[in-house]
Structures are given as structure tokens and as C-alpha cells.
Design a protein around this motif. Structure first.
Motif, mmCIF file in Angstrom:
data_model
loop_
_atom_site.group_PDB
_atom_site.id
_atom_site.type_symbol
_atom_site.label_atom_id
_atom_site.label_comp_id
_atom_site.label_asym_id
_atom_site.label_seq_id
_atom_site.Cartn_x
_atom_site.Cartn_y
_atom_site.Cartn_z
ATOM 1 N N ALA A 1 0.837 -1.203 0.000
ATOM 2 C CA ALA A 1 0.000 0.000 0.000
ATOM 3 C C ALA A 1 0.873 1.254 0.000
ATOM 4 O O ALA A 1 0.561 2.233 -0.693
ATOM 5 C CB ALA A 1 -0.936 -0.001 1.207
ATOM 6 N N ALA A 2 1.962 1.236 0.751
ATOM 7 C CA ALA A 2 2.877 2.383 0.771
ATOM 8 C C ALA A 2 3.505 2.597 -0.603
ATOM 9 O O ALA A 2 3.633 3.740 -1.065
ATOM 10 C CB ALA A 2 3.962 2.169 1.826
ATOM 11 N N SER A 3 3.874 1.512 -1.276
ATOM 12 C CA SER A 3 4.520 1.648 -2.581
ATOM 13 C C SER A 3 3.528 2.057 -3.678
ATOM 14 O O SER A 3 3.928 2.603 -4.698
ATOM 15 C CB SER A 3 5.246 0.361 -2.970
ATOM 16 N N THR A 4 2.243 1.791 -3.471
ATOM 17 C CA THR A 4 1.237 2.139 -4.485
ATOM 18 C C THR A 4 0.443 3.390 -4.108
ATOM 19 O O THR A 4 -0.508 3.730 -4.803
ATOM 20 C CB THR A 4 0.257 0.976 -4.715
ATOM 21 N N LYS A 5 0.837 4.063 -3.035
ATOM 22 C CA LYS A 5 0.118 5.261 -2.585
ATOM 23 C C LYS A 5 0.055 6.293 -3.714
ATOM 24 O O LYS A 5 1.062 6.609 -4.347
ATOM 25 C CB LYS A 5 0.796 5.869 -1.363
ATOM 26 N N GLY A 6 -1.155 6.777 -3.993
ATOM 27 C CA GLY A 6 -1.344 7.764 -5.047
ATOM 28 C C GLY A 6 -1.441 7.156 -6.442
ATOM 29 O O GLY A 6 -1.629 7.874 -7.416
ATOM 30 N N ARG A 7 -1.306 5.867 -6.542
ATOM 31 C CA ARG A 7 -1.401 5.170 -7.824
ATOM 32 C C ARG A 7 -2.788 4.556 -7.938
ATOM 33 O O ARG A 7 -3.480 4.362 -6.949
ATOM 34 C CB ARG A 7 -0.343 4.049 -7.918
ATOM 35 N N SER A 8 -3.203 4.224 -9.134
ATOM 36 C CA SER A 8 -4.540 3.648 -9.329
ATOM 37 C C SER A 8 -4.492 2.121 -9.242
ATOM 38 O O SER A 8 -4.732 1.409 -10.209
ATOM 39 C CB SER A 8 -5.123 4.099 -10.671
ATOM 40 N N VAL A 9 -4.159 1.632 -8.036
ATOM 41 C CA VAL A 9 -4.101 0.200 -7.775
ATOM 42 C C VAL A 9 -5.144 -0.104 -6.708
ATOM 43 O O VAL A 9 -5.089 0.442 -5.601
ATOM 44 C CB VAL A 9 -2.693 -0.247 -7.311
#
Length: 157
Positions: free
Chosen positions: A71-79
Motif C-alpha cells: 500500500a505504501a509503494s502504491t500510494k497515489g497510484r490507481s491500484v
């Protein structure tokens, strides 16, 4: 299997079918003593997965901890969060094949392997923490490795 109604242990399987997205078997049983019908589920019982940290400490594998890192690595991404759950389950399944004790390095490699196909920016973010990037050159080197891997994957066989 003991009958829940009369506690007799003489039962027979009347029907079996796959359940829970092929992760369990649902069995309809009937007690031969009282004719009571009941349902049981058969699932794989996994051994506890232990992670060996780089300093030698061990701790139980925690899928929620993995999901938090994703979740930290995908923060702000559309995942979608559901995709992160599925990715964590896939990583857990893949490292479980290596035995009941797995190094944190192998967990990280499994995450990187699967995360790259989900989101390349998230992959780079995760790699920067996992591989301990400390300069812009580290990002550049990782991008070059990604490009080489893409050329290998897209090359005709």
C-alpha cells in the motif's frame, strides 16, 4: 467424522464438490445411525511460515505487514486494494513453496517479481526501500534493468 446430532462416528459421504474458489472441498454427510445430514469442509492446513530477517531474527509471516508495504509503494497510484490483497496472497503462496522458513530477502524478491507487472512506479518505490537506494544512480540502474528485462520478455522466441 462424528455426527453432530447423535455423536455416532459412523457417517458416509453423500456428495462432494469443490468450494471456495477451488480452495476447499464441501462434503455432505449422513449419519448411518440417526440419518442426520450435515456439511463439512476440507481445506489444506498450512504450516506456519517463518521469515528469517537479515540480522538472523525470526518472526511469523504477516500478510498484513506485506499489504501495508504494498500500500505504501502504491500510494497515489490507481491500484485497487483488492489487487494488493491478491498480490500478497500470490507472494505468500510462491514463498510457501520454498519451505516453512523463508528469508526476508526472498520475500522481497517475490514481491518485486509480481509487483512489476502491476505498476512500474510502485515497483521502483518498493525496490528503492528493499534494495536500500541512496542515490539517483540507483534508480537509473534499476530502470536500465527493467528496460533490459522488457526487451528479453518481448523478444521473439
Amino acid at each position: 467424522m462424528r455426527c453432530p446430532a447423535c455423536r455416532d462416528d459412523d457417517t458416509k459421504v453423500v456428495d462432494s464438490r469443490v468450494a471456495e474458489e477451488n480452495t476447499a472441498i464441501r462434503r455432505r454427510r449422513q449419519c448411518l445411525a440417526c440419518a442426520h445430514r450435515f456439511t463439512t469442509f476440507e481445506r489444506v492446513d498450512h504450516a506456519q511460515l517463518t521469515v528469517v530477517k537479515s540480522d538472523g531474527r525470526t518472526e511469523p509471516f504477516a500478510r498484513q505487514k506485506l499489504i501495508a508495504g504494498l500500500a505504501a509503494s502504491t500510494k497515489g497510484r490507481s491500484v485497487a486494494p483488492e489487487l494488493l490483497e491478491q498480490l500478497a496472497l500470490t507472494v505468500e503462496d510462491s514463498v510457501r513453496l520454498q519451505g516453512s522458513e523463508i528469508s526476508s530477502a526472498n520475500v522481497g524478491l517475490a514481491v518485486l517479481k509480481h509487483l512489476r507487472s502491476v505498476d512500474e512506479v510502485a515497483y521502483l518505490r518498493f525496490a528503492s526501500v528493499y534494495k536500500d537506494f541512496d542515490a539517483a544512480a540507483d534508480f537509473h540502474r534499476e530502470l536500465e534493468l527493467m528496460e533490459k528485462a522488457e526487451h528479453v520478455e518481448s523478444a521473439p522466441v
